[in-house]
Design a protein around this motif. Structure first.
Motif, short mmCIF file in Angstrom:
data_model
loop_
_atom_site.label_atom_id
_atom_site.label_comp_id
_atom_site.label_asym_id
_atom_site.label_seq_id
_atom_site.Cartn_x
_atom_site.Cartn_y
_atom_site.Cartn_z
N ARG A 137 50.99 -20.18 -24.24
CA ARG A 137 49.94 -20.77 -25.48
C ARG A 137 51.04 -22.72 -25.14
NH1 ARG A 137 45.71 -21.02 -25.40
NH2 ARG A 137 45.77 -22.66 -26.02
N SER A 138 52.20 -22.52 -25.48
CA SER A 138 52.85 -23.82 -24.04
C SER A 138 52.41 -24.45 -23.26
CB SER A 138 54.34 -23.74 -24.32
OG SER A 138 54.84 -23.21 -25.61
N VAL A 139 52.74 -23.89 -22.22
CA VAL A 139 51.68 -23.97 -20.77
C VAL A 139 50.52 -24.92 -21.02
CG1 VAL A 139 50.83 -23.44 -18.46
CG2 VAL A 139 53.35 -23.11 -19.66
N ARG A 140 49.46 -24.72 -21.82
CA ARG A 140 48.19 -25.23 -21.88
C ARG A 140 48.13 -26.01 -22.84
NH1 ARG A 140 44.10 -22.13 -20.66
NH2 ARG A 140 43.75 -24.19 -20.74
N TYR A 141 49.08 -26.66 -23.82
CA TYR A 141 50.24 -27.75 -24.48
C TYR A 141 50.12 -28.23 -23.42
CZ TYR A 141 52.34 -31.56 -27.07
OH TYR A 141 52.40 -32.14 -27.48
N MET A 142 51.47 -28.41 -22.46
CA MET A 142 51.85 -29.64 -21.52
C MET A 142 50.99 -29.57 -20.21
SD MET A 142 55.22 -29.44 -22.36
CE MET A 142 56.44 -28.28 -23.41
N GLU A 143 49.97 -29.09 -20.07
CA GLU A 143 49.44 -29.60 -18.92
C GLU A 143 47.90 -30.20 -19.76
OE1 GLU A 143 47.94 -26.06 -16.06
OE2 GLU A 143 47.62 -25.30 -18.11
N LEU A 144 47.62 -29.88 -21.74
CA LEU A 144 46.52 -30.37 -22.18
C LEU A 144 47.53 -30.92 -23.30
CD1 LEU A 144 44.45 -31.91 -22.41
CD2 LEU A 144 43.12 -30.24 -22.87
N PRO A 145 48.23 -31.81 -23.56
CA PRO A 145 48.99 -31.77 -24.89
C PRO A 145 47.71 -32.34 -25.98
CG PRO A 145 49.07 -33.33 -23.58
CD PRO A 145 47.74 -32.74 -23.37
N SER A 146 47.07 -31.83 -26.90
CA SER A 146 45.98 -31.80 -27.73
C SER A 146 45.92 -31.55 -29.32
CB SER A 146 44.84 -31.10 -27.50
OG SER A 146 45.00 -30.32 -27.31
N LEU A 147 45.79 -31.78 -30.63
CA LEU A 147 46.50 -31.13 -31.83
C LEU A 147 45.82 -29.39 -31.96
CD1 LEU A 147 45.09 -33.47 -34.08
CD2 LEU A 147 47.46 -32.80 -33.42
N ARG A 148 44.08 -29.36 -30.99
CA ARG A 148 44.38 -28.06 -31.01
C ARG A 148 44.95 -27.27 -30.59
NH1 ARG A 148 41.96 -24.06 -27.28
NH2 ARG A 148 40.96 -22.92 -28.11
N ASN A 149 45.34 -26.96 -29.24
CA ASN A 149 46.60 -26.50 -28.62
C ASN A 149 48.62 -27.01 -29.86
OD1 ASN A 149 45.70 -25.55 -25.94
ND2 ASN A 149 45.92 -27.95 -25.01
N ALA A 150 48.53 -27.31 -30.63
CA ALA A 150 49.47 -27.52 -31.21
C ALA A 150 49.52 -26.42 -31.91
CB ALA A 150 50.05 -28.86 -31.68
N ALA A 151 48.21 -26.47 -32.39
CA ALA A 151 47.68 -25.32 -33.91
C ALA A 151 47.87 -23.60 -33.26
CB ALA A 151 46.09 -25.13 -34.68
N LEU A 152 47.50 -23.83 -32.07
CA LEU A 152 47.51 -22.18 -31.30
C LEU A 152 49.12 -22.28 -30.81
CD1 LEU A 152 45.24 -22.41 -28.78
CD2 LEU A 152 44.71 -21.34 -31.41
N ILE A 153 49.97 -23.27 -30.86
CA ILE A 153 51.38 -22.86 -30.59
C ILE A 153 52.15 -22.03 -32.10
CG2 ILE A 153 54.11 -24.18 -30.43
CD1 ILE A 153 52.68 -25.54 -27.79
N GLY A 154 51.58 -23.10 -32.84
CA GLY A 154 51.86 -22.46 -34.49
C GLY A 154 51.76 -21.54 -34.52
#
Length: 571
Positions: A182-199
């Motif tokens: 999930r962190s790699v996906r967030y680094m590739e595409l920063p978004s609140l959705r990816n941040a929520a999945l990290i959470g």
């Protein structure tokens, strides 16, 4: 300039059926036929079994037949208890609980595969273009790296035993692999959705084993973003969202647990979390270095080489993320006041990813040296296991038979056809694998680690087939628990005890002893003590005669020191 030149022929991926079969061959031995042993594995099973047999209160705060277990978190035990509920009618309670172990292992290794694939297909990870073409396609390159990372992960010595127990540590490391993805996906595409999945991944880690590791890993995420020159303000906003989602994920457990039990259990859980960190010491550093040399093998040499080979690319995602997470996990291990192997598990996923990228630049001579080392050492280990098993059965060689049987006094070896057949097939498969590797000299990237992983699996299969009856005899409390149950007077109310959690779980499951809650006076008393220590030195005054009358004593035949005694209260 990138340090990688690679032809397309080196990126042939493993067939999907082969890698899934390898995963199952790795995880199934050690789960089937193994009784709960005298370790945290037995204690964890006791919590799961208590949940499955109990009510809502047992699910909210883990316990073993009334003994509170406020450490860690409930998620791993929830999974095991749910599997007992679903599969015990078919598999029995013990094996049903271990179905969750299979799910946890597959979650971890598949998450590791996908995060390595995501990193490997990125443009900044691709090898240099060859003068006349023929370089691999990005997806092929990513799949090959993912296969290599998975093989390295399976080949790590420290994962072998830890991945086969029902404790919370395997779940924590599996969730770390998910967090990496999930962190790699967030680094590739920063978004609140990816941040929520990290959470969400962080919240599950809190439920698995406390909030300390997630807090450190959240800091690692922020450092990754800064190394990659991402906007600090947006990163802080997104990580605050991740932290809020992680906190919300824990509320379905914490809120009803506190409302039903008050703050005592929560305070004990928080205290356990605080106790997991202290200032680094020479003891923790020495433990990390001494144990880490073999625990992280063979990942750490490849990972160290990856850092050196890619040292000029300081802002590439496939190096920044695993290096930062591995560094933070190392700090967690060094800051732990009581070093243990479970603390080192968090380093394995990032090290395996780094090691896969290290393979890209390894020289053929180094790869061949690793292959020969694997062939010689692991084949020798397998041969020794066969020799000692044969000696236990036949008595020849006499010295080997004596050395093997003295570890399990009183044990009578028997020939179990299914186990021997599985061990024989695994051995034949190993020699076929070695022949393929040495005769074909394949150019594929993962050739350097296939023998390390395959040989380790062979040794584990032999240990968990040929020697499983002896291990159960040596480490299980099933026999002594049934003996204690047979000595119980009819109509007993409850049993007071001082036994450790693992032993308590074995006695309540195998012997169905009706233990009372701590602090409750019961008519019977089960004591665990050391046969070599006098009662005047070991037993508390309230447990001595004339207050209690002994009605039974026993111990495991393989243990020369531990003893159990059953007493009846004298009126």
């Amino acid at each position: 300039m990138k340090p990688v030149r690679l032809p397309a022929a080196a990126t042939l991926a493993l067939p999907r059926w082969a890698i899934y079969a390898l995963f199952l061959l790795y995880i199934l031995p050690g789960l089937i036929g193994r009784e709960p042993w005298k370790s945290d594995d037995a204690a964890s099973f006791g919590i799961m079994w208590t949940m499955a047999q109990g009510g809502l209160q047992d699910w909210l705060w883990p316990n073993i037949a009334g003994l509170p277990m406020p450490d860690e978190g409930p998620l791993a035990f929830w999974l095991g208890a749910a599997c007992i509920k679903l599969f015990s009618w078919l598999l029995g309670d013990v094996l049903a609980a271990r179905v969750s172990t299979i799910f946890v292992f597959l979650l971890g290794v598949l998450s590791l595969w996908y995060v390595t694939f995501a990193l490997g297909r990125r443009q900044d990870a691709q090898p240099l273009k060859l003068a006349f073409g023929g370089q691999p396609a990005p997806d092929d390159f990513g799949r090959t790296l993912a296969d290599a990372a998975s093989l390295i992960y399976l080949g790590c010595l420290g994962l072998l035993v830890q991945s086969h127990v029902t404790t919370a540590e395997p779940l924590q490391v599996a969730l770390l692999s998910l967090l990496l993805y999930r962190s790699v996906r967030y680094m590739e595409l920063p978004s609140l959705r990816n941040a929520a999945l990290i959470g969400l991944a962080l919240g599950l880690m809190v439920l698995a084993r406390g909030w300390l590791a997630p807090a450190f890993l959240l800091l690692a995420l922020f450092l990754c973003a800064q190394f990659l020159a991402m906007p600090a303000r947006r990163t802080l906003r997104d990580l605050a969202v991740a932290a809020a989602v992680g906190a919300l994920a824990t509320l379905p457990w914490l809120l009803p647990a506190v409302l039903s039990h008050g703050g005592a259990q929560l305070a004990a859980w928080m205290q356990w979390n605080y106790a997991q960190i202290s200032l680094p010491s020479l003891q923790s550093l020495a433990y990390f270095l001494r144990v880490g040399v073999w625990f992280f093998w063979p990942a750490w040499p490849f990972a160290a080489w990856a850092v050196y080979a890619w040292r000029r690319q300081t802002r590439v995602l496939h190096i920044v993320v695993p290096v930062t997470f591995a560094s933070m996990a190392a700090l967690l291990a060094l800051f732990h006041p009581a070093p243990e192997q479970g603390q080192l598990l968090l380093l394995l996923p990032p090290l395996a990813i780094m090691a896969a990228f290290g393979l890209l630049t390894m020289k053929r001579g180094a790869i061949n040296a690793i292959d020969w080392f694997s062939v010689m050492v692991l084949t020798l280990c397998a041969a020794i296991l066969w020799v000692f098993w044969s000696a236990m059965l036949t008595g020849w060689p006499a010295k080997a038979a004596h050395n093997a049987l003295k570890l399990v006094p009183g044990f009578t070896p028997e020939f179990h056809t299914p186990a021997v057949l599985v061990a024989f097939c695994a051995t034949v498969g190993w020699f076929l694998l070695v022949h393929w590797r040495l005769s074909r000299q394949p150019a594929v990237l993962w050739r350097a680690v296939v023998l390390s992983s395959g040989g380790l699996i062979l040794v584990w299969v032999l240990a968990m087939t040929l020697f499983l009856p002896a291990a159960n005899y040596s480490k299980s409390y099933a026999t002594v628990a049934r003996q204690a149950a047979a000595a119980l007077p009819a109509g007993v109310g409850c049993v007071e005890t001082n036994v450790a959690p693992a032993q308590r779980a074995a006695f309540v499951y195998f012997g169905k002893l009706p233990f009372g809650k701590p602090g409750v006076d019961c008519p019977l008393l089960l004591l665990q003590d050391n046969i070599r220590i006098e009662d005047s030195q070991e037993l508390a005054p309230q447990y001595r005669a004339p207050h209690w009358e002994q009605i039974w004593d026993g111990r495991r035949a393989s243990d020369r020191q531990e003893r159990f005694r059953l007493y009846r209260r004298v009126q």
